[in-house]
Enzyme design. Structure first.
Site, PDB file in Angstrom:
ATOM      1  N   PRO A  75       9.651  37.302 -37.232  1.00 33.00           N
ATOM      2  CA  PRO A  75       8.659  38.317 -36.837  1.00 33.00           C
ATOM      3  C   PRO A  75       9.252  39.323 -35.856  1.00 33.00           C
ATOM      4  O   PRO A  75       9.948  38.954 -34.914  1.00 33.00           O
ATOM      5  CB  PRO A  75       7.545  37.479 -36.182  1.00 33.00           C
ATOM      6  CG  PRO A  75       7.686  36.112 -36.781  1.00 33.00           C
ATOM      7  CD  PRO A  75       9.157  35.929 -37.013  1.00 33.00           C
ATOM      8  N   LYS A  79      10.652  44.340 -40.853  1.00 34.07           N
ATOM      9  CA  LYS A  79      10.515  44.280 -42.308  1.00 34.07           C
ATOM     10  C   LYS A  79       9.563  45.373 -42.820  1.00 34.07           C
ATOM     11  O   LYS A  79       9.893  46.107 -43.759  1.00 34.07           O
ATOM     12  CB  LYS A  79      10.005  42.892 -42.719  1.00 34.07           C
ATOM     13  CG  LYS A  79      10.935  41.753 -42.311  1.00 34.07           C
ATOM     14  CD  LYS A  79      10.419  40.414 -42.791  1.00 34.07           C
ATOM     15  CE  LYS A  79       9.152  39.990 -42.067  1.00 34.07           C
ATOM     16  NZ  LYS A  79       9.369  39.729 -40.629  1.00 34.07           N
ATOM     17  N   HIS A 295      14.141  23.982  -6.324  1.00 36.74           N
ATOM     18  CA  HIS A 295      14.134  23.707  -7.763  1.00 36.74           C
ATOM     19  C   HIS A 295      14.983  24.747  -8.514  1.00 36.74           C
ATOM     20  O   HIS A 295      15.858  24.383  -9.303  1.00 36.74           O
ATOM     21  CB  HIS A 295      12.689  23.724  -8.268  1.00 36.74           C
ATOM     22  CG  HIS A 295      12.547  23.392  -9.717  1.00 36.74           C
ATOM     23  ND1 HIS A 295      12.038  22.190 -10.168  1.00 36.74           N
ATOM     24  CD2 HIS A 295      12.856  24.096 -10.846  1.00 36.74           C
ATOM     25  CE1 HIS A 295      12.033  22.179 -11.490  1.00 36.74           C
ATOM     26  NE2 HIS A 295      12.518  23.326 -11.927  1.00 36.74           N
ATOM     27  N   GLU A 296      14.721  26.028  -8.254  1.00 39.82           N
ATOM     28  CA  GLU A 296      15.471  27.071  -8.957  1.00 39.82           C
ATOM     29  C   GLU A 296      16.929  27.116  -8.511  1.00 39.82           C
ATOM     30  O   GLU A 296      17.819  27.394  -9.317  1.00 39.82           O
ATOM     31  CB  GLU A 296      14.806  28.434  -8.726  1.00 39.82           C
ATOM     32  CG  GLU A 296      13.382  28.534  -9.224  1.00 39.82           C
ATOM     33  CD  GLU A 296      13.255  28.196 -10.695  1.00 39.82           C
ATOM     34  OE1 GLU A 296      14.216  28.444 -11.454  1.00 39.82           O
ATOM     35  OE2 GLU A 296      12.203  27.669 -11.094  1.00 39.82           O
TER      36      GLU A 296
END
Length: 522
Positions: A75, A79, A295-296
């Site tokens: 998608p 097209k 965390h990051e």
């Protein structure tokens, strides 16, 4: 009463008429110059255009043009746009209809609409008939509850008959688009019907630059904007994504009352397309902000330390969508084959956030839910799709149709579960070792994020190298002051060596580019 009867009769008689919309051939709105990034597909369709323009050139040599061309692609790859460009280049009538518009609840209506569509096409020949999402009526026959008398199957049978009944001199070409060619009936794909398949892949870096150039034409861009750099920062974007990126940047510039579009507008637009808009109104506590920062930082530090992981482009703890923060990884080049070592490093990167939380706070949160899911999916793909298991051998497990069909027994299923567990655990151990060895850098990166909330470019490289930074950064979500003092890092854990794995190759891998922190479903 007579007028009502006549009106209902007219509606009944027109019920089987085709709902295809004909675009005027004398006003082409789209040509090949408006389509970029699919040069090979355009080359295939140039022959179709030449046949519609100069049919005698082919007929004099006894050549037969393909009656049907199937456009296959994900998608957003263009097209429908490419089909409209073919009609614009050829200057012929263009009938556009969706596959779902054929089928109704009444038996025989779909077949009647197919007959009417091809009758209109013959009257307007030479012309193009474009059926979008043809898989709505083109699925394998015999799978419905009604058997051969199913309405959808009758519609498909009529399409097959009409396409096979063309005369050699009839200048009608049928274009169809789908993103699921694997479920189409084989009779559609045989020579004489849709006997040519044109594949539209996601654009590479050169194609992305060409698409950006097309969509940015006529827009006031700042002189310092480099479309080549922007194309390198958008791997995996389709043509529709890039068009949306340009539009988002223009909207951001308009909100700021700017006269031109600046590079920061494009950088913000990339993050909006990938992760959503900033949630500046979201107020979090300083403890949660600190956990998100570590965390990051864990994701980024593990990715920077591993040789087969992608390059760290940006770290941010600014909330977007369902994500409390995100770490963006970019490959150095477009990749079509993946190795086993790349998968293993990828899993270790996904586990870096969870490990950082445990090492610093001695706590487990819901922020790693999406990371654990992605690591498990990668491990399952390695074993079941790519044959990268050291114990189960080079074979696949399960058939992937509309839903997975299991072709192995309970004993093999237990071995798959055990192999997945070992791969994920090894990735966890590898992340532990890296963060134990680089804990000072982990703390430096997290403290910088707590203060500035985002880091990229030269400052990011200085943080990785343990050097002083310039102190720039973004502003984002405000934090609520909390009483507990900042958490002190725990002492480093002893290293545990992960199991080594041989290097193999693969293709068609899951998309990976952003490590996120969130609660619940990311």
């Amino acid at each position: 009463m007579m007028r009502q009867a006549q009106g209902s009769n007219n509606q009944t008689m027109s019920f089987g008429r085709s709902r295809a919309r004909m675009m005027p051939f004398n006003r082409p709105t789209v040509t090949f110059s408006d389509v970029a990034g699919v040069d090979e597909a355009k080359t295939e369709l140039v022959e179709v255009v030449e046949f519609l323009k100069y049919p005698e050139r082919f007929l004099s040599l006894g050549a037969r043009i393909p009656k049907g061309v199937l456009l296959v692609g994900q998608p957003g790859t263009g097209k429908t746009l490419l089909a409209r460009a073919v009609a614009g280049e050829a200057g012929v009538p263009f009938f556009h209809i969706s596959g779902s518009e054929f089928v109704e609840m009444f038996v025989g209506v779909g077949a009647a609409r197919v007959r009417d569509l091809f009758e209109q096409a013959k009257r307007n020949a030479p012309c193009i008939v474009f059926v979008d999402e043809i898989d709505a009526v083109g699925r394998h026959r015999g799978a419905g509850l009604g058997g051969g008398h199913d309405e959808r199957e009758q519609t498909l049978n009529q399409i097959l008959v009409e396409m096979d009944g063309f005369e050699s001199t009839t200048n009608i070409i049928v274009l169809a688009a789908t993103n699921r060619p694997d479920i189409l009936d084989p009779a559609l794909l045989r020579p004489g019907r849709f006997d040519r398949r044109v594949v539209l892949d996601l654009p590479d870096v050169v194609g992305r630059q060409a698409i950006l150039k097309v969509h940015s034409a006529g827009k006031p861009l700042a002189p310092e904007i480099n479309l080549e750099t922007l194309a390198k920062e958008t791997p995996g974007f389709s043509g529709a994504d890039l068009s949306n990126l340009i539009n988002e940047a223009a909207l951001l510039a308009a909100r700021k009352n700017q006269k031109i579009i600046l590079m920061p507008d494009f950088e913000e637009a990339v993050e909006r397309v990938v992760a959503g808009p900033e949630r500046k109104s979201r107020v979090i506590s300083s403890r949660e902000k600190e956990m998100t920062a570590y965390h990051e930082a864990g994701h980024a530090l593990v990715a920077w330390s591993l040789p087969h992981a992608d390059r760290v482009h940006k770290i941010s703890i600014i909330s977007r969508g369902n994500m409390g923060g995100h770490t963006t990884l970019l490959p150095d080049e477009d990749r079509y084959l993946w190795t086993k070592n790349q998968f293993l490093d990828m899993m270790a990167v996904t586990m870096g956030g969870r490990v950082a939380e445990e090492q610093i706070f001695d706590e487990v949160t819901t922020g790693a839910s999406n990371d654990l899911e992605r690591a498990t999916k990668i491990a399952l793909s390695m074993i079941k799709r790519y044959g990268m298991s050291s114990s189960l051998g080079p074979r696949t497990f399960g058939k992937r149709e509309l839903s997975e069909e299991r072709d192995y027994g309970d004993k093999v299923a237990e071995e798959i579960d055990q192999e997945v567990k070992e791969l994920v655990n090894n990735a966890y151990v590898q992340a532990c070792n890296i963060l134990n060895d680089n804990q000072p850098n982990l703390v430096r990166i997290a403290e910088y994020l707590i203060e500035h909330e985002a880091v990229s470019g030269d400052d990011l490289q200085r943080l990785f190298n343990g050097e002083e930074t310039s102190g720039g950064g973004d502003t984002g979500t405000p934090a609520i002051p909390s009483e507990p003092p900042p958490y002190a890092p725990k002492p480093a854990q002893p290293n545990i060596s992960p199991q080594p794995a041989p290097s193999l190759s693969s293709q068609n891998t899951p998309d990976v580019g952003t490590m996120s922190t969130g609660s619940g479903d990311d």
